[in-house]
Scaffold this motif. Sequence first.
Motif: not given
Length: 234
Positions: A110-115, A118-121, A133-144
């Motif tokens: 799963l490859v996810g950009w920004s939000l 979050v869905v991928a995670r 595996r999961v690869v994200t870029y520009g994805t916030p993981v804290v604080g919404g």
Amino acid sequence: MRDLDRPSGPPSGRLRVGELASPLAATRLAAAAPRLLAVPRGDGHLVVDIPGWRAPELTGAPLRAYLRRLGYDARGWGFGTNVGDTGADVDRLSARLLELVEQTGGPASLVGWSLGGVVAREVARRHPEAVRRVVTYGTPVVGGPTFTSAARSFETAPDREGWKLAERLDAESPISVPLTAMYSRRDGVVAWQACLDRRTPGAEHVEVASTHIGMGVDPDVWAVVADRLARSAG
């Protein structure tokens, strides 16, 4: 990780203005072509690409085309524009992923950009057996949305309840599949400190130099995605 800052607020106005330079990232692709085509060939496994908040599925088309050229079965998530209903998106992508995995005979990346990250995670947390595996870029993981430019417009920000649930699950049920998170100190949409995953065991962080909007066509982001997808499922 202990030496890196924790988020204190949204990106500065200077960084938000810097997002205007995002189209320049695409101009670097041509010069980077020899490097991008020299990466290991794909093994044909399924890769699902998930767009960021308010981004149409078409925004990931260039990256998917590149991954298909490398030999991956790269597909969009199949639901058009990401409108920010994280809980519903996790439910429907989970169902679709299980169907695709059954059809293809193996777990997907799963490859996810920004939000989209979050869905991928959350899909990976829910169905680790179906995710390679999961690869994200520009994805916030804290604080919404607190540490994003959307903080100035809470009424239109992605649902905060979904973010709260994700943060609680990070503590109670950490993601168990290999995870690579890219972040950029030039990000004018998501505070880079909010992209640091301090909860997932073995989470890998890679710093790039792209704006947030430019990440989708940044050759360094593409190179990291291709390299991680080529690694073994373990």
